[in-house]
Enzyme design. Structure first.
Site, short mmCIF file in Angstrom:
data_model
loop_
_atom_site.label_atom_id
_atom_site.label_comp_id
_atom_site.label_asym_id
_atom_site.label_seq_id
_atom_site.Cartn_x
_atom_site.Cartn_y
_atom_site.Cartn_z
N GLU A 1 0.78 -1.32 0.02
CA GLU A 1 0.01 0.13 0.02
C GLU A 1 0.80 1.52 -0.07
O GLU A 1 0.59 2.13 -0.71
CB GLU A 1 -0.97 0.06 1.09
CG GLU A 1 -1.99 -1.22 1.12
CD GLU A 1 -2.92 -1.33 2.12
OE1 GLU A 1 -4.09 -1.81 1.92
OE2 GLU A 1 -2.91 -0.82 3.22
N ALA B 1 -7.58 -6.51 11.74
CA ALA B 1 -8.46 -5.74 12.44
C ALA B 1 -9.84 -6.83 12.82
O ALA B 1 -10.52 -6.66 13.75
CB ALA B 1 -8.96 -4.67 11.33
C1 LIG Z 1 -0.20 0.14 8.97
C2 LIG Z 1 -1.36 -0.74 9.12
C3 LIG Z 1 -2.19 -1.24 8.21
C4 LIG Z 1 -3.09 -2.18 8.58
N1 LIG Z 1 -3.94 -2.39 7.68
C5 LIG Z 1 -4.99 -3.47 7.77
C6 LIG Z 1 -6.01 -3.77 7.03
O1 LIG Z 1 -6.08 -3.07 5.99
N2 LIG Z 1 -7.03 -4.79 7.40
C7 LIG Z 1 -6.82 -5.29 8.67
O2 LIG Z 1 -7.86 -6.18 8.86
N3 LIG Z 1 -5.78 -5.25 9.38
C8 LIG Z 1 -5.13 -4.00 9.21
N4 LIG Z 1 -4.00 -3.86 9.90
C9 LIG Z 1 -3.75 -4.54 11.31
C10 LIG Z 1 -4.87 -3.93 12.42
O3 LIG Z 1 -4.79 -2.45 12.43
C11 LIG Z 1 -4.39 -4.65 13.63
O4 LIG Z 1 -4.34 -6.17 13.46
C12 LIG Z 1 -5.45 -4.15 14.83
O5 LIG Z 1 -5.27 -2.66 14.86
C13 LIG Z 1 -5.19 -4.99 15.79
O6 LIG Z 1 -6.22 -4.31 17.09
P1 LIG Z 1 -5.91 -4.55 18.70
O7 LIG Z 1 -6.95 -3.97 19.17
O8 LIG Z 1 -5.26 -5.61 19.05
O9 LIG Z 1 -4.38 -3.28 18.78
P2 LIG Z 1 -4.42 -1.87 18.36
O10 LIG Z 1 -5.42 -1.47 17.32
O11 LIG Z 1 -3.09 -1.72 17.85
O12 LIG Z 1 -4.33 -1.17 19.67
C14 LIG Z 1 -3.79 -1.42 20.73
C15 LIG Z 1 -3.94 -0.18 21.58
O13 LIG Z 1 -3.32 -0.40 23.03
C16 LIG Z 1 -2.66 1.06 23.19
N5 LIG Z 1 -1.40 0.51 24.08
C17 LIG Z 1 -0.53 -0.18 23.79
N6 LIG Z 1 0.26 -0.72 24.91
C18 LIG Z 1 -0.26 0.09 25.93
C19 LIG Z 1 0.20 -0.09 27.30
N7 LIG Z 1 0.84 -0.36 27.89
N8 LIG Z 1 -0.84 0.80 28.29
C20 LIG Z 1 -2.04 1.31 27.51
N9 LIG Z 1 -2.30 1.15 26.39
C21 LIG Z 1 -1.51 0.68 25.47
C22 LIG Z 1 -2.21 1.50 21.99
O14 LIG Z 1 -2.14 3.01 22.21
C23 LIG Z 1 -3.36 1.23 20.95
O15 LIG Z 1 -4.60 2.12 21.16
C24 LIG Z 1 -2.99 -2.88 9.79
C25 LIG Z 1 -2.23 -2.51 10.70
C26 LIG Z 1 -1.24 -1.29 10.19
C27 LIG Z 1 0.01 -0.94 11.44
#
Ligand SMILES: Cc1cc2nc3c(=O)[nH]c(=O)nc-3n(C[C@H](O)[C@H](O)[C@H](O)COP(=O)(O)OP(=O)(O)OC[C@H]3O[C@@H](n4cnc5c(N)ncnc54)[C@H](O)[C@@H]3O)c2cc1C
Length: 459
Positions: free
Chosen positions: A179, A323
């Site tokens: 991308e 996601a």
């Molecule tokens: C550039 C990029 C593009 C992507 N594109 C896609 C896509 O097209 N389709 C798709 O399905 N997935 C995509 N993904 C993957 C998807 O975004 C992740 O799988 C998803 O965000 C995971 O969700 P999560 O809730 O596990 O973590 P996250 O969404 O990463 O959230 C974690 C949260 O925890 C917080 N945090 C971390 N450590 C601490 C701490 N010690 N104390 C308090 N808070 C903390 C962070 O600030 C964050 O807000 C992409 C990821 C990236 C980086």
């Protein structure tokens, strides 16, 4: 912490959620409707829609289009408090989380959903030279470097009549790398083509270096081939089986070969948030916590590990760190907590032992402004590429953006950019230094002058 009892004088259960990403936020939104006291802790004040970060990095969207304050998302639920803080220690025997500011949060149920971060495979010193894309700050730093490279080239061309070749090297050929590559190519060839007087931005070269034999390794073979075709069509070069051995200011090394780069970006590896290890449970090699079918680590039915931080297998394969599973895990944890609480209060707890099941709707990756690949699993199965896949990608991403204002703003911005070839967020903020600019070999940019050799592309 909100204090209270449910109507009948029974003490309300406390739920602590660490992380306001896709998993944590979905859990909070579902739990908020129940008579529970909820604390959501995130070290940032905003939820980031990471799939659209690359559009901020490449100046199509602004940060506020894809990020929203967690506090405002949850503002209508008085039983939810939002703390901008960081979890730093877990006292599992006392059911207590310690935050960086020293605050202590007691819980009856704990959801840990702190996601993942970049992995430089033991070379953390590369991070400054090759930023990855995970946060809004990362995106604006990438935007700064990419746009600055063109500005510096223009200045140098005006002053000396030559400038370094505008080679953009992206390490990693997964969805993020693909991308980013498509978007940089678009910026150079379409959006900035008539903006400079001394350089020709369309001469910029974009190269993806992928260590494995294929880009988009998680996609079926036919879609990988389509992606290569579509990238080649917009001038992006791809080298597979290319193991980067060093990253230096102005160049990267693949074995003994030096490849010049005015900007190097990292899209090669991820590892789980360090909290996975801090919890003290068994983790896989990326640091994801091994959980059971209820997303609980062993012996702790009150703790749920969700999203990228969780390692759970289904049909013999690990549920991917994207996601959709993260959202589904957050919702599952909320549902199971609701059922466990109800069972505690005397209901029959029907369904409380239902396991987590990932419902895979498919994956998509865009390639520039009008192509994509989509491996669709639901509501029908199909492999799409080109414009129809891109349209599908567009609709899905608008739909899943948090907040109506963001949806409207993103839709308007995309339509504007698509029709006018003008991106509105092309701002350089912060330092005007580009690491390695002076280390890149300068080359005359004359029509007869071949650009620097980026190695042989895979066709
Ligand atoms: C550039 C990029 C593009 C992507 N594109 C896609 C896509 O097209 N389709 C798709 O399905 N997935 C995509 N993904 C993957 C998807 O975004 C992740 O799988 C998803 O965000 C995971 O969700 P999560 O809730 O596990 O973590 P996250 O969404 O990463 O959230 C974690 C949260 O925890 C917080 N945090 C971390 N450590 C601490 C701490 N010690 N104390 C308090 N808070 C903390 C962070 O600030 C964050 O807000 C992409 C990821 C990236 C980086």
């Amino acid at each position: 912490m909100v204090d209270g009892t449910s109507g009948g004088g029974v003490e309300r259960k406390r739920v602590v959620i660490i992380g306001g990403g896709f998993a944590g936020l979905n859990a909070a939104l579902d739990l908020a409707k129940l008579p529970l006291d909820i604390s959501l802790v995130d070290r940032r004040n905003h939820h980031t829609f990471q799939p659209l970060l690359y559009q901020v990095a490449l100046a199509v969207l602004s940060p506020a289009d894809i990020a929203q304050p967690i506090r405002s998302i949850l503002s209508k639920y008085p039983n939810v408090e939002v703390l901008m803080d960081e979890a730093v220690a877990f006292h599992l025997d006392q059911q207590r989380v310690e935050l960086k500011t020293g605050a202590q949060l007691e819980y009856d149920y704990l959801i840990v959903a702190t996601g993942s971060t970049h992995s430089y495979f033991g070379h953390d010193e590369w991070a400054k030279l090759a930023p990855g894309l995970k946060t809004v700050e990362d995106a604006t730093e990438i935007r700064r470097r990419v746009l600055l490279a063109f500005e510096l080239a223009e200045r140098q061309m005006q002053e000396t009549g030559s400038h370094p070749s505008l080679n953009f090297v992206i390490i990693g050929g997964g969805p993020t790398g693909v991308e980013l590559a498509g978007a940089i190519s678009d910026i150079a060839k379409l959006y900035m083509s008539n903006n400079f007087r001394h350089i020709d931005p369309s001469q910029a070269q974009v190269l993806i270096l992928e260590g494995s034999p294929n880009i988009l390794g998680m996609y079926p073979d036919d879609l990988q081939a389509k992606a290569r075709e579509q990238l080649n069509a917009i001038g992006v070069k791809i080298r597979v089986n290319a193991h980067v051995s060093d990253v230096q200011p102005g160049y990267v090394m693949v074995g003994e070969e030096r490849i010049n780069a005015v900007v190097t970006l990292w899209a090669a590896g991820v590892q789980a948030s360090p909290l996975g290890k801090l919890l003290g449970f068994e983790t896989d090699r990326k640091g994801c916590v091994l959980v059971d079918q209820h997303l609980n680590p062993p012996g702790h039915p009150e703790i749920f590990i969700c999203g990228d931080l969780a390692h759970i297998e289904q049909d013999g394969k690990q549920v991917p760190g994207v996601a959709q599973p993260a959202m589904q895990m957050g919702k599952y944890a909320a549902k199971r907590i609701a059922r466990l609480v109800a069972a505690d209060l005397g209901s029959d707890g029907t369904g409380k032992n239902e396991p987590f099941h990932y419902f895979d709707k498919g994956d998509m990756a865009t390639i520039g402004r009008k192509a994509a690949v989509a491996n669709i699993q639901w509501p029908f199965k199909g492999h799409w590429s080109g414009f129809p896949a891109w349209m599908t990608w567009l609709v899905v991403h608008i739909f899943f953006l948090i907040g109506f204002r963001n949806r409207l703003s993103v839709f308007r911005q995309w339509a504007w950019t698509y029709v006018t070839f003008k991106d509105s967020a092309r701002l350089i903020t912060g330092s005007q230094e580009l690491p390695g600019w002076n280390a890149v070999e300068t080359q005359q940019l004359h029509p007869d002058t071949a650009p620097l050799d980026l190695g042989s592309p895979k066709t």
